[in-house]
Design a protein around this motif. Structure first.
Motif, PDB file in Angstrom:
ATOM      1  N   GLY A 349      14.449 -24.470  26.190  1.00  0.00           N
ATOM      2  CA  GLY A 349      13.083 -24.771  26.636  1.00  0.00           C
ATOM      3  C   GLY A 349      12.102 -24.830  25.483  1.00  0.00           C
ATOM      4  N   ASN A 350      12.500 -24.327  24.325  1.00  0.00           N
ATOM      5  CA  ASN A 350      11.688 -24.404  23.102  1.00  0.00           C
ATOM      6  C   ASN A 350      12.600 -24.821  21.969  1.00  0.00           C
ATOM      7  N   ARG A 351      11.952 -25.308  20.895  1.00  0.00           N
ATOM      8  CA  ARG A 351      12.727 -25.680  19.707  1.00  0.00           C
ATOM      9  C   ARG A 351      12.548 -24.611  18.631  1.00  0.00           C
ATOM     10  N   PHE A 352      13.573 -24.455  17.824  1.00  0.00           N
ATOM     11  CA  PHE A 352      13.461 -23.579  16.653  1.00  0.00           C
ATOM     12  C   PHE A 352      12.294 -24.068  15.780  1.00  0.00           C
ATOM     13  N   TRP A 353      12.162 -25.390  15.708  1.00  0.00           N
ATOM     14  CA  TRP A 353      11.098 -25.999  14.889  1.00  0.00           C
ATOM     15  C   TRP A 353       9.721 -25.455  15.289  1.00  0.00           C
ATOM     16  N   THR A 354       9.485 -25.365  16.604  1.00  0.00           N
ATOM     17  CA  THR A 354       8.181 -24.917  17.092  1.00  0.00           C
ATOM     18  C   THR A 354       7.935 -23.465  16.663  1.00  0.00           C
ATOM     19  N   LEU A 355       8.967 -22.638  16.770  1.00  0.00           N
ATOM     20  CA  LEU A 355       8.808 -21.228  16.425  1.00  0.00           C
ATOM     21  C   LEU A 355       8.677 -21.051  14.907  1.00  0.00           C
ATOM     22  N   GLN A 356       9.340 -21.944  14.167  1.00  0.00           N
ATOM     23  CA  GLN A 356       9.170 -21.888  12.714  1.00  0.00           C
ATOM     24  C   GLN A 356       7.727 -22.250  12.347  1.00  0.00           C
ATOM     25  N   ARG A 357       7.192 -23.283  13.018  1.00  0.00           N
ATOM     26  CA  ARG A 357       5.798 -23.684  12.779  1.00  0.00           C
ATOM     27  C   ARG A 357       4.829 -22.549  13.072  1.00  0.00           C
ATOM     28  N   ALA A 358       5.201 -21.738  14.081  1.00  0.00           N
ATOM     29  CA  ALA A 358       4.343 -20.617  14.474  1.00  0.00           C
ATOM     30  C   ALA A 358       4.583 -19.393  13.588  1.00  0.00           C
ATOM     31  N   GLY A 359       5.428 -19.554  12.570  1.00  0.00           N
ATOM     32  CA  GLY A 359       5.657 -18.462  11.627  1.00  0.00           C
ATOM     33  C   GLY A 359       6.561 -17.369  12.158  1.00  0.00           C
ATOM     34  N   ARG A 360       7.323 -17.669  13.211  1.00  0.00           N
ATOM     35  CA  ARG A 360       8.157 -16.628  13.812  1.00  0.00           C
ATOM     36  C   ARG A 360       9.583 -16.645  13.279  1.00  0.00           C
ATOM     37  N   ILE A 361      10.030 -17.823  12.805  1.00  0.00           N
ATOM     38  CA  ILE A 361      11.400 -17.956  12.326  1.00  0.00           C
ATOM     39  C   ILE A 361      11.365 -18.318  10.839  1.00  0.00           C
ATOM     40  N   THR A 362      12.204 -17.652  10.045  1.00  0.00           N
ATOM     41  CA  THR A 362      12.280 -17.984   8.621  1.00  0.00           C
ATOM     42  C   THR A 362      13.567 -18.754   8.357  1.00  0.00           C
ATOM     43  N   GLU A 363      13.405 -19.912   7.728  1.00  0.00           N
ATOM     44  CA  GLU A 363      14.575 -20.724   7.358  1.00  0.00           C
ATOM     45  C   GLU A 363      15.025 -20.300   5.970  1.00  0.00           C
ATOM     46  N   LEU A 364      16.237 -19.746   5.872  1.00  0.00           N
ATOM     47  CA  LEU A 364      16.730 -19.250   4.587  1.00  0.00           C
ATOM     48  C   LEU A 364      17.645 -20.256   3.901  1.00  0.00           C
ATOM     49  N   ARG A 365      18.164 -21.207   4.662  1.00  0.00           N
ATOM     50  CA  ARG A 365      18.968 -22.287   4.062  1.00  0.00           C
ATOM     51  C   ARG A 365      18.352 -23.603   4.520  1.00  0.00           C
ATOM     52  N   GLN A 366      18.073 -24.472   3.572  1.00  0.00           N
ATOM     53  CA  GLN A 366      17.373 -25.712   3.909  1.00  0.00           C
ATOM     54  C   GLN A 366      18.128 -26.516   4.975  1.00  0.00           C
ATOM     55  N   GLY A 367      17.419 -26.965   5.985  1.00  0.00           N
ATOM     56  CA  GLY A 367      18.040 -27.765   7.042  1.00  0.00           C
ATOM     57  C   GLY A 367      18.553 -26.940   8.209  1.00  0.00           C
ATOM     58  N   ALA A 368      18.498 -25.610   8.094  1.00  0.00           N
ATOM     59  CA  ALA A 368      19.076 -24.759   9.150  1.00  0.00           C
ATOM     60  C   ALA A 368      18.308 -24.887  10.474  1.00  0.00           C
ATOM     61  N   VAL A 369      16.993 -25.071  10.397  1.00  0.00           N
ATOM     62  CA  VAL A 369      16.204 -25.191  11.633  1.00  0.00           C
ATOM     63  C   VAL A 369      16.603 -26.466  12.378  1.00  0.00           C
ATOM     64  N   ALA A 370      16.732 -27.559  11.650  1.00  0.00           N
ATOM     65  CA  ALA A 370      17.119 -28.823  12.298  1.00  0.00           C
ATOM     66  C   ALA A 370      18.525 -28.722  12.879  1.00  0.00           C
ATOM     67  N   ARG A 371      19.424 -28.040  12.142  1.00  0.00           N
ATOM     68  CA  ARG A 371      20.797 -27.892  12.664  1.00  0.00           C
ATOM     69  C   ARG A 371      20.805 -27.036  13.921  1.00  0.00           C
ATOM     70  N   ALA A 372      20.008 -25.978  13.901  1.00  0.00           N
ATOM     71  CA  ALA A 372      19.936 -25.101  15.084  1.00  0.00           C
ATOM     72  C   ALA A 372      19.386 -25.883  16.280  1.00  0.00           C
ATOM     73  N   ASP A 373      18.385 -26.719  16.027  1.00  0.00           N
ATOM     74  CA  ASP A 373      17.821 -27.511  17.137  1.00  0.00           C
ATOM     75  C   ASP A 373      18.838 -28.504  17.687  1.00  0.00           C
ATOM     76  N   ALA A 374      19.618 -29.111  16.794  1.00  0.00           N
ATOM     77  CA  ALA A 374      20.636 -30.074  17.254  1.00  0.00           C
ATOM     78  C   ALA A 374      21.687 -29.340  18.088  1.00  0.00           C
ATOM     79  N   MET A 375      22.033 -28.135  17.658  1.00  0.00           N
ATOM     80  CA  MET A 375      23.072 -27.366  18.343  1.00  0.00           C
ATOM     81  C   MET A 375      22.604 -26.878  19.719  1.00  0.00           C
TER      82      MET A 375
END
Ligand SMILES: CC(C)(COP(=O)(O)OP(=O)(O)OC[C@H]1O[C@@H](n2cnc3c(N)ncnc32)[C@H](O)[C@@H]1OP(=O)(O)O)[C@@H](O)C(=O)NCCC(=O)NCCS
Length: 388
Positions: A349-375
């Motif tokens: 119901g939400n994307r990792f991207w949205t939560l990252q934008r809100a400062g709630r999720i930290t991406e430690l490996r580049q591209g991980a947020v997009a991969r998580a959203d695809a998954m």
């Protein structure tokens, strides 16, 4: 509980309806002398998740009397509940929040949205003509209980966010309590049947009104459930076709209501988006392994969990359309987030991207947020049409 919610005490009719669904062994109360001063309960549900159906504790009836608030009673009840849910091996808990700031601290994340809608009948012309085989009937409660249960069961499959409801629950939906009428009519119950049997239903009330220009009634749609596009269109045609009404209103509708695309005027229905289910991954490993994923991938999450320390640490998720595994790992994390954030994305119901934008999720490996959203993507927007 009724006092804490500012409502009147329950009538015998309401208590009788409540008794059938209450699980006394999962009901908590705090006593101060002989007086109950705080309450909480759980319904043992199963929740449709992407690609599966998992046990889910439906947290309900949470209340603390105004004389006893802000002394930690809610926190104590949350502790007791989450320990009990964990011991029973239920991977998920879910609830509806009266106020949005209450439950994040206990690890619940806002997981689904729902819409409050209004359709003006004057703007409700359908784009296409109706097909001939619309099989609708008004039914009594005795007919409705098994038929609506079947239609619900069919609709639950493949719809993330829906809870399985048995006949007990459908009887409760149909209880038609005076409390819920607010000046409107008793329930109208409409059943849709096709060759396969009951596959949709609507429950509504009519609040009649007349003014200088004539009839100005409101049809209050309490529920419309459809297992097929034909049932969906036929039921909406029915509720929008009831004479003497000027509008149809409904709460708890899906935010991607297909009706918009059935009507010639796609600015209908007028829609307000509200929060729906809050989801708590009580056992993160079991919950992550219990759903399916859109694409095969492997991610390592660094999970923070203040309230349920057993979830803390690095978790490796390997999953795809055919299965998933989750386990503790020492590998370096791709993403760091709270258990509440995993709750928010769990049903898609939400994307990792949205939560990252809100400062709630930290991406430690580049591209991980997009991969998580695809998954975590799913083919349906999650929706929970039943309240508890
Ligand atoms: C919401 C309610 C259950 C809170 O109970 P409580 O026993 O006062 O809660 P606690 O003392 O355990 O509070 C725990 C923390 O949550 C915070 N909190 C509690 N209710 C809150 C609210 N409504 N809004 C924001 N924060 C809230 C408290 O300030 C406290 O924070 P702190 O630890 O930083 O001091 C109670 O106020 C109530 O019954 N309200 C009316 C009915 C209701 O809304 N029930 C919830 C149904 S979903």
């Amino acid at each position: 509980m009724r006092r804490a919610f500012g409502a009147s005490l329950p009538t015998d009719e309401e208590l009788a309806a409540s008794r059938e669904i209450t699980e006394f062994d999962r009901t908590l109360a705090f006593f101060d002398g002989p007086e109950i001063v705080a309450t909480a309960g759980i319904f043992s549900y199963e929740l449709t998740v992407p690609g599966g159906l998992l046990p889910c504790a439906g947290v309900t009836r949470v209340s603390v009397l105004s004389t006893h608030r802000r002394r930690g009673l809610l926190t104590a009840m949350m502790r007791r509940q989450l320990d009990d849910i964990h011991e029973r091996g239920e991977p998920l808990a879910a609830l509806y929040a009266s106020e949005a700031p209450i439950y994040g601290r206990f690890g619940y994340g806002l997981a689904t949205y729902q819409a409050s809608v209004e359709v003006q009948r004057a703007h409700a012309t359908f784009g296409k003509t109706a097909s001939a085989n619309e099989q609708l009937s008004l039914v009594d409660v005795a007919t409705a209980v098994p038929a609506f249960t079947r239609a619900w069961e069919q609709s639950t499959r493949g719809q993330p966010g829906m809870l399985r409801l048995d006949e007990r629950w459908v009887r409760n939906l149909l209880a038609d309590l005076e409390l819920h009428r607010e000046g409107a009519s008793p329930h109208y119950r409409v059943l849709y049947q096709d060759d396969t049997g009951p596959s949709g239903f609507a429950i509504y009330r009519i609040k009649m009104d007349w003014d200088a220009s004539g009839p100005n009634g409101t049809l209050r749609l309490e529920m419309l459930i459809a297992a097929s596009p034909e049932a969906y269109a036929a039921l909406w045609r029915h509720v929008l076709g009831v004479d003497l009404t000027a509008r149809v209103t409904a709460e708890m509708r899906p935010i991607d209501e297909p009706l918009r695309f059935l009507l010639a005027d796609s600015r209908q229905p007028k829609t307000r988006v509200e929060d729906g289910l809050w989801v708590r991954l009580v056992d993160v490993l079991k919950a992550l392994a219990g759903r399916r994923y859109a694409v095969d991938d492997r991610l390592v999450f660094g999970v923070r969990d203040q309230f349920c320390p057993w979830n803390r640490g690095r978790i490796e998720l390997q999953g795809g359309p055919n299965g998933a595994q989750a386990r503790s790992t020492t590998a370096s994390p791709d993403l760091e987030l709270d258990a509440a954030d995993l709750g928010a994305v769990y049903l898609s119901g939400n994307r990792f991207w949205t939560l990252q934008r809100a400062g709630r999720i930290t991406e430690l490996r580049q591209g991980a947020v997009a991969r998580a959203d695809a998954m975590f993507a799913a083919d349906r927007v999650p929706w929970c049409p039943s309240h508890f």
